[in-house]
Design a protein around this motif. Structure first.
Motif, PDB file in Angstrom:
ATOM      1  N   LEU A  36     -23.869 -54.635  20.442  1.00 18.80           N
ATOM      2  CA  LEU A  36     -22.553 -53.946  20.525  1.00 18.80           C
ATOM      3  C   LEU A  36     -21.955 -53.889  18.839  1.00 18.80           C
ATOM      4  CD1 LEU A  36     -20.784 -52.469  22.463  1.00 18.80           C
ATOM      5  CD2 LEU A  36     -19.609 -54.645  22.501  1.00 18.80           C
ATOM      6  N   PHE A  37     -21.859 -54.983  18.320  1.00 14.31           N
ATOM      7  CA  PHE A  37     -20.981 -54.976  17.166  1.00 14.31           C
ATOM      8  C   PHE A  37     -21.961 -54.064  16.026  1.00 14.31           C
ATOM      9  CE2 PHE A  37     -19.926 -56.758  13.123  1.00 14.31           C
ATOM     10  CZ  PHE A  37     -18.343 -56.887  13.269  1.00 14.31           C
ATOM     11  N   THR A  38     -23.160 -54.129  16.185  1.00 11.60           N
ATOM     12  CA  THR A  38     -23.951 -53.393  15.302  1.00 11.60           C
ATOM     13  C   THR A  38     -23.645 -51.904  15.250  1.00 11.60           C
ATOM     14  OG1 THR A  38     -25.518 -55.038  15.152  1.00 11.60           O
ATOM     15  CG2 THR A  38     -26.138 -52.823  14.026  1.00 11.60           C
ATOM     16  N   PHE A  39     -23.626 -51.536  16.397  1.00 13.01           N
ATOM     17  CA  PHE A  39     -23.202 -50.012  16.805  1.00 13.01           C
ATOM     18  C   PHE A  39     -21.919 -49.727  16.494  1.00 13.01           C
ATOM     19  CE2 PHE A  39     -25.465 -47.408  20.354  1.00 13.01           C
ATOM     20  CZ  PHE A  39     -25.223 -46.272  19.673  1.00 13.01           C
ATOM     21  N   PHE A  40     -20.942 -50.532  16.690  1.00 14.76           N
ATOM     22  CA  PHE A  40     -19.646 -50.347  16.263  1.00 14.76           C
ATOM     23  C   PHE A  40     -19.568 -50.116  14.792  1.00 14.76           C
ATOM     24  CE2 PHE A  40     -16.171 -52.725  14.250  1.00 14.76           C
ATOM     25  CZ  PHE A  40     -15.052 -51.792  14.593  1.00 14.76           C
ATOM     26  N   LEU A  41     -20.224 -51.097  14.018  1.00  9.35           N
ATOM     27  CA  LEU A  41     -20.263 -51.101  12.519  1.00  9.35           C
ATOM     28  C   LEU A  41     -20.889 -49.722  12.022  1.00  9.35           C
ATOM     29  CD1 LEU A  41     -18.871 -53.582  11.049  1.00  9.35           C
ATOM     30  CD2 LEU A  41     -21.067 -54.161  10.450  1.00  9.35           C
ATOM     31  N   VAL A  42     -22.008 -49.454  12.571  1.00  9.53           N
ATOM     32  CA  VAL A  42     -22.817 -48.338  12.116  1.00  9.53           C
ATOM     33  C   VAL A  42     -21.971 -47.229  12.484  1.00  9.53           C
ATOM     34  CG1 VAL A  42     -24.902 -46.983  12.249  1.00  9.53           C
ATOM     35  CG2 VAL A  42     -25.123 -49.440  12.225  1.00  9.53           C
ATOM     36  N   SER A  43     -21.543 -46.894  13.462  1.00  9.97           N
ATOM     37  CA  SER A  43     -21.034 -45.621  13.705  1.00  9.97           C
ATOM     38  C   SER A  43     -19.590 -45.338  13.019  1.00  9.97           C
ATOM     39  CB  SER A  43     -20.592 -45.485  15.352  1.00  9.97           C
ATOM     40  OG  SER A  43     -19.786 -46.509  15.667  1.00  9.97           O
ATOM     41  N   TYR A  44     -18.855 -46.721  12.516  1.00  8.75           N
ATOM     42  CA  TYR A  44     -17.774 -46.660  11.718  1.00  8.75           C
ATOM     43  C   TYR A  44     -18.053 -45.969  10.514  1.00  8.75           C
ATOM     44  CZ  TYR A  44     -13.648 -48.090   9.176  1.00  8.75           C
ATOM     45  OH  TYR A  44     -12.429 -48.051   8.360  1.00  8.75           O
ATOM     46  N   ILE A  85     -25.419 -39.693  14.252  1.00  8.16           N
ATOM     47  CA  ILE A  85     -25.535 -38.663  13.663  1.00  8.16           C
ATOM     48  C   ILE A  85     -26.172 -37.244  14.554  1.00  8.16           C
ATOM     49  CG2 ILE A  85     -27.139 -37.404  11.766  1.00  8.16           C
ATOM     50  CD1 ILE A  85     -27.297 -40.005  10.436  1.00  8.16           C
ATOM     51  N   GLY A  86     -26.723 -37.367  15.455  1.00  6.42           N
ATOM     52  CA  GLY A  86     -27.260 -36.511  16.461  1.00  6.42           C
ATOM     53  C   GLY A  86     -26.063 -35.887  17.019  1.00  6.42           C
ATOM     54  N   LEU A  87     -25.146 -36.761  17.609  1.00 10.02           N
ATOM     55  CA  LEU A  87     -24.029 -36.461  18.271  1.00 10.02           C
ATOM     56  C   LEU A  87     -22.994 -35.641  17.666  1.00 10.02           C
ATOM     57  CD1 LEU A  87     -22.850 -36.869  21.310  1.00 10.02           C
ATOM     58  CD2 LEU A  87     -21.661 -38.436  20.576  1.00 10.02           C
ATOM     59  N   LEU A  88     -22.947 -35.999  16.204  1.00  8.20           N
ATOM     60  CA  LEU A  88     -22.273 -35.282  15.394  1.00  8.20           C
ATOM     61  C   LEU A  88     -22.581 -33.794  15.046  1.00  8.20           C
ATOM     62  CD1 LEU A  88     -20.846 -37.885  12.893  1.00  8.20           C
ATOM     63  CD2 LEU A  88     -19.571 -36.879  14.571  1.00  8.20           C
ATOM     64  N   ALA A  89     -24.106 -33.914  14.779  1.00 10.19           N
ATOM     65  CA  ALA A  89     -24.901 -32.618  14.312  1.00 10.19           C
ATOM     66  C   ALA A  89     -24.727 -31.428  15.581  1.00 10.19           C
ATOM     67  CB  ALA A  89     -26.064 -32.783  14.252  1.00 10.19           C
ATOM     68  N   GLU A 140     -11.774 -38.382  12.554  1.00  4.47           N
ATOM     69  CA  GLU A 140     -12.975 -37.553  13.106  1.00  4.47           C
ATOM     70  C   GLU A 140     -13.095 -37.403  14.544  1.00  4.47           C
ATOM     71  OE1 GLU A 140     -15.121 -35.327  11.655  1.00  4.47           O
ATOM     72  OE2 GLU A 140     -16.390 -35.006  13.703  1.00  4.47           O
ATOM     73  N   LEU A 141     -12.500 -38.748  15.390  1.00  8.11           N
ATOM     74  CA  LEU A 141     -12.594 -38.670  16.852  1.00  8.11           C
ATOM     75  C   LEU A 141     -11.276 -38.118  17.031  1.00  8.11           C
ATOM     76  CD1 LEU A 141     -13.378 -42.533  17.192  1.00  8.11           C
ATOM     77  CD2 LEU A 141     -14.687 -40.509  17.349  1.00  8.11           C
ATOM     78  N   ILE A 142     -10.212 -38.041  16.230  1.00  6.44           N
ATOM     79  CA  ILE A 142      -8.802 -37.483  16.621  1.00  6.44           C
ATOM     80  C   ILE A 142      -9.091 -35.911  16.922  1.00  6.44           C
ATOM     81  CG2 ILE A 142      -6.620 -36.770  15.645  1.00  6.44           C
ATOM     82  CD1 ILE A 142      -6.626 -39.927  14.640  1.00  6.44           C
ATOM     83  N   SER A 143     -10.207 -35.334  16.076  1.00  6.93           N
ATOM     84  CA  SER A 143     -10.185 -33.987  15.997  1.00  6.93           C
ATOM     85  C   SER A 143     -10.952 -33.517  17.244  1.00  6.93           C
ATOM     86  CB  SER A 143     -10.995 -33.391  14.666  1.00  6.93           C
ATOM     87  OG  SER A 143     -12.556 -33.952  14.993  1.00  6.93           O
ATOM     88  N   TYR A 144     -11.411 -34.555  18.190  1.00  2.00           N
ATOM     89  CA  TYR A 144     -11.892 -34.314  19.448  1.00  2.00           C
ATOM     90  C   TYR A 144     -10.736 -34.302  20.560  1.00  2.00           C
ATOM     91  CZ  TYR A 144     -16.146 -35.533  16.952  1.00  2.00           C
ATOM     92  OH  TYR A 144     -16.886 -35.437  16.031  1.00  2.00           O
ATOM     93  N   LEU A 165     -19.130 -42.216  10.856  1.00  2.00           N
ATOM     94  CA  LEU A 165     -17.830 -41.434  11.111  1.00  2.00           C
ATOM     95  C   LEU A 165     -17.073 -41.287   9.874  1.00  2.00           C
ATOM     96  CD1 LEU A 165     -17.075 -42.415  14.867  1.00  2.00           C
ATOM     97  CD2 LEU A 165     -17.778 -40.199  14.016  1.00  2.00           C
ATOM     98  N   THR A 166     -16.817 -42.575   9.110  1.00  2.00           N
ATOM     99  CA  THR A 166     -15.965 -42.454   7.916  1.00  2.00           C
ATOM    100  C   THR A 166     -16.898 -41.613   6.990  1.00  2.00           C
ATOM    101  OG1 THR A 166     -15.384 -44.864   8.542  1.00  2.00           O
ATOM    102  CG2 THR A 166     -14.872 -43.871   6.136  1.00  2.00           C
ATOM    103  N   TYR A 167     -17.953 -41.496   6.761  1.00  5.16           N
ATOM    104  CA  TYR A 167     -18.617 -40.871   5.745  1.00  5.16           C
ATOM    105  C   TYR A 167     -18.497 -39.258   6.134  1.00  5.16           C
ATOM    106  CZ  TYR A 167     -22.029 -38.522   2.930  1.00  5.16           C
ATOM    107  OH  TYR A 167     -22.878 -37.621   2.084  1.00  5.16           O
ATOM    108  N   MET A 168     -18.571 -39.031   7.463  1.00  7.55           N
ATOM    109  CA  MET A 168     -18.314 -37.651   8.095  1.00  7.55           C
ATOM    110  C   MET A 168     -16.701 -37.045   7.627  1.00  7.55           C
ATOM    111  SD  MET A 168     -19.938 -35.294  10.086  1.00  7.55           S
ATOM    112  CE  MET A 168     -19.397 -33.954  11.127  1.00  7.55           C
ATOM    113  N   GLY A 169     -15.856 -37.852   7.970  1.00  9.15           N
ATOM    114  CA  GLY A 169     -14.461 -37.364   7.881  1.00  9.15           C
ATOM    115  C   GLY A 169     -14.157 -37.302   6.426  1.00  9.15           C
TER     116      GLY A 169
END
Lengths: 520, 157
Positions: free
Chosen positions: A485-493, A427-431, A368-372, A496-500
């Motif tokens: 920081l770690f929670t942010f990393f885990l949640v966004s991972y 989710i907001g940023l992806l939307a 998903e990040l690569i598509s940017y 993003l994985t679900y999105m992709g």
């Protein structure tokens, strides 16, 4: 003379009769241990057991503390090694044959399909469980107090796990494998994005160099498959087993698994083969024991007479737990392998790209990040994430609340706040990106360098960092900043994985479900 | 009694020096060996088809023709100004782009290019390269995918 011969024969006969018993006692000196002393001797004297301590802290055996995640990862690695070697008997790493041998394994060899399925599910499981294990170690603060270096070894193990999974994915030489190979080669080439923008590619081209090194040429072919195969069956397995050895060795040297301070530890659950609390008769050492100096370890672990009431013999308590975990892993893998088949697409075809061409699920967040931006998503941001993870134990030097989930009440609340905030922000940023696009949709002539450095991925990481510095400011605690920081990393991972995985379809366009995909 | 072996003012003995020198020699030797070993990983000969290939006589390409060579991942365009060859490999992650009405589109991550190969949408970092077309001795045209030329350079027949 005759008498000597007879007696010689007699001795030989006795030796022959005792052969089995003598062989057994030469291999395993103690037999099945009956006393605590024998149990200790068995643990110390056996090559396979001696990497573990004679005694183990009750907290280490608490399922609610470790969830057995490290052990599950090891069990899956062992299952993968055995099934992998078995699969190698039939697999042939040639682009003419690779696909056919996988078909042979799937449809002819008994029980080839079952083995391949186990190998596949164990590989996927190992990635997932290794990540969960990392989260457990992080949230219980187990990277502190002398365990900093082992955290780094753990990150190296995570990278090796990803590398093994990815290289294995490429071996069947079907459409999935071929296009994953092409995409990885182009991610390796992506530093070109930067060198092109600076106009130095003709003189300095690390991207092109890495791509050629990986592919063994300019296009994906036999040379590439040979290299990927060697990486998968020799290079990374050797690396991962050496790292696993260091990882376990360091656990011992760092004083066993982390645990709360003895004063706060409340043993719960069933009694585990308890050892009587020593009754002191004066002096610091109980009189009925002798002590030898076996090793010097850091930390507070082998302190005589302290916390000893919370330890139990490793034989049988720890070994039983280990066997149970291994058995459960085997059972789950077999059930999964029985009901769910590993996919095999059509034979690799360089003329028709898969649409969408998707990597395995654990890389789809990155995709998903690569598509940017190929460089930021494939090299820049993963590099920053790994560096950030590696630096955590060196930037958070607080040495209290170790061995307690989320450290304390404040930790729980920081983790919860970050959980909701990061979910909403990601989710907001992806939307936003799905609905309104990004710079190039608004200003088509924008230079590539701007997009490389400012895209939804880098914005997200920037927000991570700002939020955790804000937490640092608010709480004055580096541990709280690390938790955010770690929670942010885990949640966004995860998001993003679900999105992709689920929400991206042909042309990497957004679809709520696969049923909406256009015919193609 | 001075034995002449130590030089107290520098704080280093001959033994220290020799030790350091041998360690240095060891690492220099190992690094050289490593360099030589790693060099072996970069292929010298590629077992691939040559990057230059013939596409036939210019007569086969009347103005207005668009011909895609799928196995080479190249499209040949012909118009009044001449011929040009454009790569069909997406500059993002190497998927095969499709020739559209006015430009190119990549199915993998939605990159879009205009007729000149310039990026007009999606994540592609670079325009599609134009390849050099030349005339061989036997009169057929040769496309060389290892030689990029500036977009807009057309081969006049």
């Amino acid at each position: 003379m005759e008498q000597t011969t007879r007696s010689g024969m007699g001795v030989f006969g006795t030796n022959l009769k005792n052969l089995w018993r003598n062989f057994k006692s030469s291999m395993i000196r103690t037999g099945i241990p009956a006393s605590d002393r024998d149990r200790a001797e068995t643990m110390v004297g056996n090559f396979f057991l001696h990497i573990q301590g004679v005694k183990v802290h009750k907290n280490t055996l608490r399922p609610g503390y470790t969830w057995g995640l490290g052990l599950i990862t090891l069990s899956l690695l062992l299952i993968l090694s055995v099934t992998g070697i078995i699969l190698m008997v039939y697999y042939n790493p040639g682009i003419q044959n690779a696909y056919n041998t996988i078909k042979d394994l799937s449809f002819v060899v008994i029980p080839g399909k079952f083995m391949r399925n186990i190998h596949r599910w164990a590989a996927h499981g190992m990635v997932a469980v290794a990540m969960l294990h990392m989260a457990r170690v992080f949230y219980t603060g187990s990277y502190k107090q002398g365990r900093e270096f082992n955290w780094l070894v753990g990150i190296a193990l995570l990278v090796a796990t990803f590398a093994l999974s990815l290289s294995g994915y490429m071996l069947p030489w079907d459409q999935l494998a071929y296009w994953a190979l092409v995409i990885v080669a182009n991610i390796l080439q992506s530093p070109k994005e930067i060198t092109d923008a600076l106009g130095i590619t003709p003189y300095f081209d690390p991207g092109g160099f890495f791509k050629e090194l990986f592919l063994g040429g300019r296009i994906a072919g036999q040379e590439s498959l040979t290299r990927v195969y060697l990486l998968h069956v020799v290079f990374f397995p050797v690396v991962i087993f050496i790292l696993v050895g260091i990882h376990f060795w360091k656990i011992r040297k760092d004083g066993g698994l982390s645990r709360p301070e003895p004063e706060t530890f409340q043993p719960s659950g069933p009694e585990l083969d308890p050892l009587p609390v020593p009754q002191k008769k004066g002096g610091i050492f109980p009189t009925y024991k002798t002590y030898g100096l076996m090793e010097l370890v850091r930390g507070r672990t082998p302190s005589v007479d302290k916390d000893v009431e919370n330890t139990v013999m490793s034989w049988p308590n720890l070994l039983k737990a280990e066997l149970a975990v291994f058995m459960v892993c085997m059972a789950v893998m077999m059930v999964l392998a029985y009901y769910f088949d590993a996919p095999l697409k059509e034979h690799a075809n360089p003329l028709i790209p898969e649409n969408p061409a998707k990597a395995p699920w654990y890389f789809l967040g990155l995709q998903e990040l690569i598509s940017y931006s190929a460089f930021m998503g494939g090299v820049g941001l993963p590099g920053i994430a790994l560096l950030g993870l590696a630096l955590i134990p060196y930037l958070d030097r607080e040495q209290n609340h170790i061995g307690v989930w989320f450290s304390n009440k404040q930790g729980v609340s920081v983790a919860l706040q970050t959980f909701f905030l990061s979910a909403v922000v990601t989710i907001g940023l992806l939307a936003f990106t799905v609905n309104f696009g990004w710079f190039r949709n608004w200003w088509p002539d924008i230079p590539q360098l701007v997009i490389t450095f400012i895209n939804p991925g880098t914005v997200l990481v920037g927000l991570f960092v700002i939020w955790s510095f804000w937490i640092l400011n608010q709480t004055g605690s580096t541990r709280m900043a690390a938790i955010s920081l770690f929670t942010f990393f885990l949640v966004s991972y995860v998001i993003l994985t679900y999105m992709g995985t689920e929400l991206r379809g042909p042309n990497w366009a957004f679809y709520w479900s696969k049923s909406q995909w256009p015919i193609h | 009694m001075s034995n002449g072996l130590t030089s107290e003012s520098e704080g280093k003995t001959r033994r220290d020096f020799l030790g350091l020198a041998s360690m240095g020699a060891f690492f220099a030797a190992m690094l050289t060996a490593l360099g030589g070993t790693l060099r072996m990983l970069k292929p010298t000969v590629r077992f691939e088809e040559p990057s230059a290939f013939k596409i036939g006589k210019a007569d086969n390409f009347p103005a207005g023709l668009v011909k895609t060579l799928d196995d080479r991942s190249v499209a040949i365009f012909s118009d009044m100004d001449g011929l040009h060859a454009v790569s069909l490999t997406c500059t993002h992650l190497g998927c095969v782009v499709q020739v559209k009405e006015k430009g190119f589109a990549c199915p993998c991550h939605g990159s879009k290019y205009d007729a000149m190969g310039k990026v007009i949408g999606g994540p592609a970092p670079r325009p599609l390269p134009w390849y050099k077309i030349s005339l061989s001795i036997d009169g057929s045209l040769v496309v060389d995918t290892s030689k990029e030329i500036p977009a807009g350079t057309k081969f006049r027949v």
